[in-house]
Design an enzyme around this catalytic site. Structure first.
Site, short mmCIF file in Angstrom:
data_model
loop_
_atom_site.label_atom_id
_atom_site.label_comp_id
_atom_site.label_asym_id
_atom_site.label_seq_id
_atom_site.Cartn_x
_atom_site.Cartn_y
_atom_site.Cartn_z
N ASP A 20 42.54 -6.09 -29.82
CA ASP A 20 41.84 -6.66 -28.66
C ASP A 20 40.37 -6.22 -28.62
O ASP A 20 39.95 -5.34 -29.36
CB ASP A 20 42.53 -6.22 -27.37
CG ASP A 20 43.91 -6.82 -27.21
OD1 ASP A 20 44.19 -7.85 -27.85
OD2 ASP A 20 44.71 -6.25 -26.44
N ASP A 21 39.63 -6.86 -27.72
CA ASP A 21 38.23 -6.50 -27.42
C ASP A 21 37.24 -6.85 -28.52
O ASP A 21 36.13 -6.31 -28.54
CB ASP A 21 38.10 -5.01 -27.09
CG ASP A 21 38.80 -4.62 -25.80
OD1 ASP A 21 39.12 -5.53 -25.02
OD2 ASP A 21 39.03 -3.42 -25.59
N HIS A 155 42.60 -8.91 -20.82
CA HIS A 155 41.96 -7.60 -20.80
C HIS A 155 42.58 -6.78 -19.67
O HIS A 155 42.62 -7.22 -18.52
CB HIS A 155 40.45 -7.78 -20.57
CG HIS A 155 39.66 -6.53 -20.72
ND1 HIS A 155 39.66 -5.77 -21.87
CD2 HIS A 155 38.80 -5.90 -19.86
CE1 HIS A 155 38.86 -4.73 -21.72
NE2 HIS A 155 38.32 -4.79 -20.51
#
Length: 220
Positions: A20-21, A155
């Site tokens: 992620d991110d 998120h």
């Protein structure tokens, strides 16, 4: 291999590791791409509100790394440019830590992991504004990458929050998204997490995810 189903057919089961991110900052992007090149990471989720989102998408394409959307409603500035259109999702922060333009400045940003959840519980969040922001992030993903996200996740797991999950499901269906990742795990997975309050949060998220999964399935 999985056990045979009722027809006697056996399916191969693989491990998918998603980072992620991606798009948050150049350092994060380089780490994800390095892990992908070594076979550690299978896919990644792009944070279109991040400071390096466009460059991250370009680098991912060059390396053959397919991306999903890392939907963000908790940190940094919104994708919708007119803050008045999403005013129930943001608040003024005295000194932004979010990487990129505006870092260290006073500005309007999302309310944070707990701030969003508290606002939803107090019914202060407009779901129409949530829909507008989700649409903006999905459209930004399409504009940056040229394809529909491989998947959508959230998120800080914002996409499974009660009320928000239904909005995410409807918007994703309209955009043709076929897969939404949900963090469904048993409590045994969190017993080692410290402090206990963090373990409790993880368990609450997992419970919300089980409910959200039903909504996502209903929307196809």
């Amino acid at each position: 291999m999985s056990p045979p189903d009722e027809s006697g057919e056996v399916f191969e089961v693989g491990l998918l590791v998603c980072a992620d991110d991606m798009g948050l900052c150049a350092q994060r992007d380089s780490g994800i791409l390095s892990a992908f090149s070594q076979g550690i990471v299978s896919s990644a989720s792009l944070l279109v509100t991040g400071s390096t989102a466009q460059d991250a998408a370009r680098r991912a394409k060059e390396e053959g790394l397919m991306l999903g959307l890392h939907l963000n409603l908790t940190e940094g500035p919104p994708q919708v440019r007119d803050e008045n259109d999403v005013h129930t999702l943001v608040e003024e922060v005295g000194r932004s830590w979010w990487p990129g333009d505006g870092c260290g400045e006073r500005r309007k940003e999302f309310k944070g992991k707990q701030g969003l959840r508290d606002s939803v519980e107090r019914r202060e969040v407009s779901l129409d504004q949530v829909s507008l922001e989700v649409q903006a992030q999905l459209q930004a993903f399409l504009d940056i990458t040229g394809y529909i996200p491989l998947h959508v996740d959230g998120h800080q797991h914002c996409h499974v929050i009660a009320g928000i999950a239904a909005v995410v499901a409807r918007v994703c269906r309209r955009f043709g998204v076929r897969c939404i990742r949900v963090p469904c795990e048993g409590y045994e997975s969190f017993k080692h997490v410290e402090p206990p309050s963090r373990a409790d949060f993880c368990w609450q998220v997992s419970g919300l995810a089980r409910d959200a999964r039903l909504m996502f399935r209903e929307e196809g």
